[in-house]
Design an enzyme around this catalytic site. Structure first.
Site, PDB file in Angstrom:
ATOM      1  N   TYR A  65       0.862  -1.181   0.000  1.00  0.00           N
ATOM      2  CA  TYR A  65       0.000   0.000   0.000  1.00  0.00           C
ATOM      3  C   TYR A  65       0.903   1.237   0.000  1.00  0.00           C
ATOM      4  CZ  TYR A  65      -4.039  -2.874   1.508  1.00  0.00           C
ATOM      5  OH  TYR A  65      -5.056  -3.802   1.603  1.00  0.00           O
ATOM      6  N   PHE A 214     -13.792  -4.548   0.338  1.00  0.00           N
ATOM      7  CA  PHE A 214     -14.740  -4.020  -0.661  1.00  0.00           C
ATOM      8  C   PHE A 214     -16.185  -4.156  -0.181  1.00  0.00           C
ATOM      9  CE2 PHE A 214     -11.402  -5.450  -3.951  1.00  0.00           C
ATOM     10  CZ  PHE A 214     -10.687  -4.276  -3.789  1.00  0.00           C
ATOM     11  N   GLY A 218     -18.094  -2.684  -3.147  1.00  0.00           N
ATOM     12  CA  GLY A 218     -18.743  -3.700  -3.961  1.00  0.00           C
ATOM     13  C   GLY A 218     -18.012  -3.891  -5.282  1.00  0.00           C
TER      14      GLY A 218
END
Length: 293
Positions: A65, A214, A218
Site C-alpha cells: 500500500y 470491498f 462492492g
C-alpha cells in the site's frame, strides 16, 4: 449533545489470543486520493489517531500500500508508534510492487523478505497477524508451499498468527492442516454470490474471523463506491436514517459475530460514520432482503 459512537458498539472477536473490536480500519486508502494524487500526510495521520481514539484496535495494512510519496505502513508508524499494547496490526504478503508500482508475486522463499519489510516499515519486532494473499482464488491450486513458509516464520517468532486472503474453502482446509488460521480476508458484501455467503458462514462455524474487503465499494473495488446502490439498499438505509455505505457495513456485521470490518478512509467524517455503523442493528427480515439483493 449527540453521543459519540465508538468501535466497541459492534462487539469483539478474538484473533487467536488477540481481542479486537469488530469495527477496524483498513489502511489502503491512506496513501492517495481517489484521483491518484497523494494524500495529505497530516490529515491521514490525524485520521489514524482519531480511529484509535474512537476505539479501533485492529488496523489492516500491507507493504504494497504505497503511492509515490506515501507508504501506509510508515504513516501508521508515524501516527501511532509507540503502539498501544491492545493495538493489533494485520498485514498481508504474497503480492509485491517495485518502485515503479509494477506488481509481482512472491515465491515461498521471498515471503520472509516481505515479512521483514513490513517489520521494518512498521517499526516492530513481530507481526500480529499475517495473511497470505492468494493471486486468483478462481484458478489458484495448492497454497501449501507458501503457507508452510509463513508457518515456519511463525515458529521463528516473526509472526504471531496467520490468515489467508482471497481464498476458497479448499485453500482454508489446506492451510489449517499446516498451522492455525485465525482469519479469512475476502471480497464480500451485499450482492455477493451464494457460495460466498456459504463460505462466510463456514468460517464462523470453524471459529475463524471472516474479514470482508470491498464491503462498501462492492463491484467498484479499488475505484470506490459504485454509483447505483440498488432500490433495496436505498430503501432500508432511508428507513434507518443512515447512508448506503453505513448500511452496507452494518449488513456485513449482521452476518455473524465472527465478521469483522476493515473499511478504510482518509476522510475524518467518513471515519466517524463507518464506526457508527457498528451500532446499527438490522432486523432478520432486512438482512434477508438485502442478502437477496
Amino acid at each position: 449533545m449527540t453521543e459519540t459512537i465508538t468501535a466497541a458498539a459492534a462487539g469483539t472477536w478474538t484473533l487467536g489470543d488477540l481481542t479486537v473490536n469488530r469495527i477496524g480500519f483498513g489502511a489502503m486508502r491512506l496513501t492517495h486520493l481517489a484521483d491518484g494524487s497523494p494524500s495529505d500526510r497530516e490529515r491521514v495521520t490525524g485520521v489514524l489517531r482519531r480511529a484509535v481514539e474512537l476505539g479501533v484496535n485492529h488496523i489492516d495494512t500491507a507493504a504494497f500500500y504505497f503511492s509515490p510519496l506515501r507508504s501506509a505502513n510508515e504513516l501508521i508508524n508515524r501516527a501511532l508508534a509507540p503502539y498501544a499494547d491492545e493495538l493489533v496490526i494485520t498485514t498481508k504478503v504474497g503480492p509485491g510492487r517495485d518502485a515503479g508500482g509494477n506488481w509481482w508475486w512472491a515465491t515461498p522463499e521471498q515471503l520472509r523478505g516481505q515479512v521483514e519489510e513490513n517489520l521494518r516499515q512498521l517499526g516492530r519486532d513481530h507481526l500480529d497477524v499475517v495473511n497470505l494473499r492468494i493471486p486468483r482464488r478462481e484458478t489458484t491450486g495448492s497454497v501449501a508451499e507458501h503457507f508452510g513458509a509463513l508457518a515456519a516464520l511463525r515458529e521463528a517468532g516473526l509472526i504471531r498468527h496467520l490468515g489467508i486472503s482471497n481464498a476458497r474453502a479448499d485453500h482454508l482446509a489446506e492451510a489449517r492442516a499446516i498451522a492455525p488460521v485465525v482469519c479469512v480476508q475476502n471480497p464480500y458484501g451485499i450482492g455477493s454470490p451464494a457460495e460466498d455467503h456459504a463460505f462466510a458462514d463456514a468460517c464462523g462455524e470453524q471459529g475463524i474471523a471472516f474479514v470482508p474487503f470491498f464491503a462498501i465499494a462492492g463491484a467498484g473495488k479499488e475505484a470506490g463506491v459504485v454509483a447505483d446502490d440498488g432500490e433495496r439498499v436505498r430503501a432500508v438505509a432511508e428507513a434507518h436514517g443512515v447512508s448506503a455505505a453505513q448500511l452496507r457495513l452494518a449488513w456485513t456485521l449482521s452476518r455473524g459475530p465472527h465478521v469483522l470490518s476493515i473499511t478504510g478512509t482518509g476522510n475524518p467524517d467518513h471515519l466517524v460514520e463507518n464506526i457508527a455503523a457498528g451500532a446499527l442493528r438490522l432486523t432478520p427480515e432486512e438482512v434477508a432482503l438485502l442478502s437477496a439483493a
